[in-house]
Design an enzyme around this catalytic site. Structure first.
Site, PDB file in Angstrom:
ATOM      1  N   CYS A 133      34.903  40.698  45.298  1.00 50.30           N
ATOM      2  CA  CYS A 133      34.374  41.182  44.027  1.00 50.30           C
ATOM      3  C   CYS A 133      33.301  40.291  43.396  1.00 50.30           C
ATOM      4  CB  CYS A 133      35.515  41.451  43.061  1.00 50.30           C
ATOM      5  SG  CYS A 133      35.048  42.558  41.698  1.00 50.30           S
ATOM      6  N   GLU A 151      40.172  45.645  46.035  1.00 50.07           N
ATOM      7  CA  GLU A 151      40.722  44.421  45.464  1.00 50.07           C
ATOM      8  C   GLU A 151      42.042  44.685  44.735  1.00 50.07           C
ATOM      9  OE1 GLU A 151      39.251  40.718  42.589  1.00 50.07           O
ATOM     10  OE2 GLU A 151      38.299  42.680  42.403  1.00 50.07           O
ATOM     11  N   LYS A 188      39.343  33.909  46.683  1.00 48.71           N
ATOM     12  CA  LYS A 188      38.173  34.206  45.850  1.00 48.71           C
ATOM     13  C   LYS A 188      37.648  32.932  45.193  1.00 48.71           C
ATOM     14  CE  LYS A 188      36.880  37.523  42.201  1.00 48.71           C
ATOM     15  NZ  LYS A 188      37.406  38.673  41.418  1.00 48.71           N
TER      16      LYS A 188
END
Length: 292
Positions: free
Chosen positions: A150, A40, A113
């Site tokens: 994540c 990331e 995300k």
């Protein structure tokens, strides 16, 4: 399929970070990797330890400098690359975005995300607007990739929706580490919980999972904390949660792992979870909490 993963310790030198990434991409491609997954926000330090408007200068457009840089590598080496960038959509609107680059250097697709944390040393809500693309797999020449990022790792709903839309594997670029004041036992509980929940996604959906984390210590620019010790431990799990590979918790590492995508078909025949889901009884799942 051969999957290349690159677990790297970043510094404040963006050019050096990208140079070392390119070196590792070439190395795993030379070992036969067809799909290469990066961690990331891999171009820079993890800047979310502080809230600073100056850090928005790190953001870039998509397409832009990084997609061109990694696109050239993908085309030269004939590989698919999963990159992770700080996206500048327009002034004042930014995302934490994964970009999948096809073998010919083109952009196969993006994922913004969806779950954005806001914890001490992880002040991501200051920087990132939650994604608005949805949980949509990205079709590539190596298969349909369910790319998440994540904090999305902790949510079974995200993994399930990717699986329901035909993802053939789940891919998680990651930046997660230890808080220095936690005990050793607590640190290990956190790391094992992180690994376990993702292996659970593999089992529940009958899909391989690829998680690539950064590694090494990054200081807190404000000096208010001792910084983050990223715990590495990048791994690849098979569709029964079996560990096919796990990297060091302390050192940089790159590896190429063989994953048998056809095995997922057999596992789903043995364990037909999708068949037996009670979709007629799941309406309350969209509620925040159910008060009895």
């Amino acid at each position: 399929m051969k999957i290349g993963i690159i677990q790297q310790h970043n510094t404040a030198d963006l050019d050096d970070n990208m140079r070392r990434l390119a070196e590792s991409i070439r190395a795993v491609a030379a070992e036969g990797a067809e799909l290469i997954v990066l961690q990331e926000l891999h171009n820079s330090l993890y800047f979310c330890q502080v809230e600073s408007v100056d850090n928005f200068d790190l953001a870039e457009t998509i397409p832009g400098i990084s997609t061109e840089y990694f696109g050239k590598l993908a085309k030269e080496l004939g590989v698919v690359i999963v990159a992770s960038l700080f996206e500048r959509r327009t002034a004042g609107l930014y995302h934490n975005t994964a970009v999948v680059i096809e073998r010919d250097g083109s952009i196969a697709g993006t994922y913004r995300k969806m779950h954005i944390p806001d914890d001490p040393a992880y002040y991501e809500k200051f920087y990132f607007t939650p994604g608005d693309i949805g949980f949509l797999p990205i079709d590539t020449s190596v298969g349909r990739l369910g790319v998440l990022v994540c904090w999305d790792q902790w949510y079974p709903e995200a993994a399930r929706l990717m699986a329901l839309r035909g993802a053939e594997m789940l891919v998680y670029p990651t930046a997660i580490g230890y808080e220095s004041t936690d005990s050793e036992a607590e640190q290990q509980r956190q790391r094992e919980a992180w690994t376990t929940v993702q292996r659970g996604h593999a089992v529940a959906n009958g899909l391989p999972v690829v998680a690539v984390n950064r590694v090494g210590h990054e200081p807190d620019p404000s000096g208010q904390t001792n910084g983050i010790q990223f715990w590495g431990s990048s791994f690849v799990a098979g569709p029964q949660g079996e560990m096919l590979f796990r990297a060091s918790s302390t050192d940089e590492e790159r590896a190429v792992i063989d994953v048998d995508l056809k095995h997922s078909e057999q596992v789903r025949r043995w364990w037909p979870f999708l068949r037996d889901r009670r979709i007629d009884e799941y309406g309350d799942i969209i509620r925040r909490f159910i008060d009895n």
